[in-house]
Design an enzyme around this catalytic site. Structure first.
Site: not given
Ligand code: GRF
Length: 223
Positions: A127, A154, A163
């Protein structure tokens, strides 16, 4: 070198060492998946991505998986009459790959009771905020709007909340005065990918123990 004619124990056969099996859940670009795919090529990492499951078709994360030769499945909510049926289908699709650990990496759906009944305690999520602050789909936007000077990421154990599960690891990222949601998220994602790869590798090699809200990497004292 030994010249003994008595053969010693056979050398460890890498191929026969069971590798920790990862299934990665994705919904978008898949840069976190990409980082795990880079890491898993090294046998010393101790874990391999054996399947990628998405809740939507046509996303870049699925291309990354296919390029790496990893099988994929799509289980889209809209193809099912209700969430419970979707959750059962998701559970089945993930179960096909017999994962040791499931990694939600940018997966924008909440898993349900069937999923947690089977994979609870061994599903982790990343997250882009310092939980318990700013949970939910807009953690970066919410942190920025609140005016925090430090945010971060996190890695948590997934439970039935949003979360809300036990925190395994966190890292901080400073917020700049001129940050937008995009610039801050990109800076967080650089740290997030490294943290996720590190945590997942340690889970594979050392284990994860969870007692109440306390999650610890390693088997813990006396185990
Ligand atoms: C990450 O920052 C994740 O924590 C959030 O969305 C983003 C996803 O990035 N929920 P990716 O698809 O791995 O590039």
């Amino acid at each position: 070198m030994t010249s003994s004619s008595q053969p010693g124990p056979p050398p460890p056969d890498r191929a026969s060492v069971p590798t920790h099996r990862l299934v990665v859940l994705v919904s978008g670009g898949g840069s976190n998946l990409g980082a795990l795919l880079d890491a898993h090529s090294d046998p010393a990492y101790g874990a391999r991505v054996v399947g990628v499951v998405s809740d939507r078709p046509g996303i870049a994360a699925l291309d990354r998986a296919r390029d790496a030769g990893v099988p994929t499945a799509v289980v889209a909510l809209r193809d099912f009459p209700d969430r419970a049926t979707w959750d059962r289908a998701l559970t089945e699709a993930v179960g096909v790959f017999s994962p040791d650990t499931v990694v939600a990496a940018g997966f924008m759906k909440l898993v349900g009771a069937t999923f947690l009944g089977r994979f609870g305690g061994r599903t982790v999520n990343t997250h882009p905020a310092l939980l318990p602050s700013f949970p939910g789909a807009h953690g970066v936007r919410d942190a920025l709007a609140y005016g925090v000077k430090v945010s971060g990421c996190s890695v948590i154990v997934v439970d039935e909340g949003v979360d809300a599960g036990p925190i395994i690891a966190q890292e901080t990222v400073p917020v700049a005065d001129d940050d937008t949601e995009e610039t801050l998220h990109e800076r967080i994602k650089v740290v997030e990918r490294r943290l996720l790869v590190d945590v997942v590798g340690r889970i594979a090699r050392e284990g994860l123990s969870v007692e109440g809200r306390r999650a610890r990497l390693g088997r813990g004292p006396g185990r």
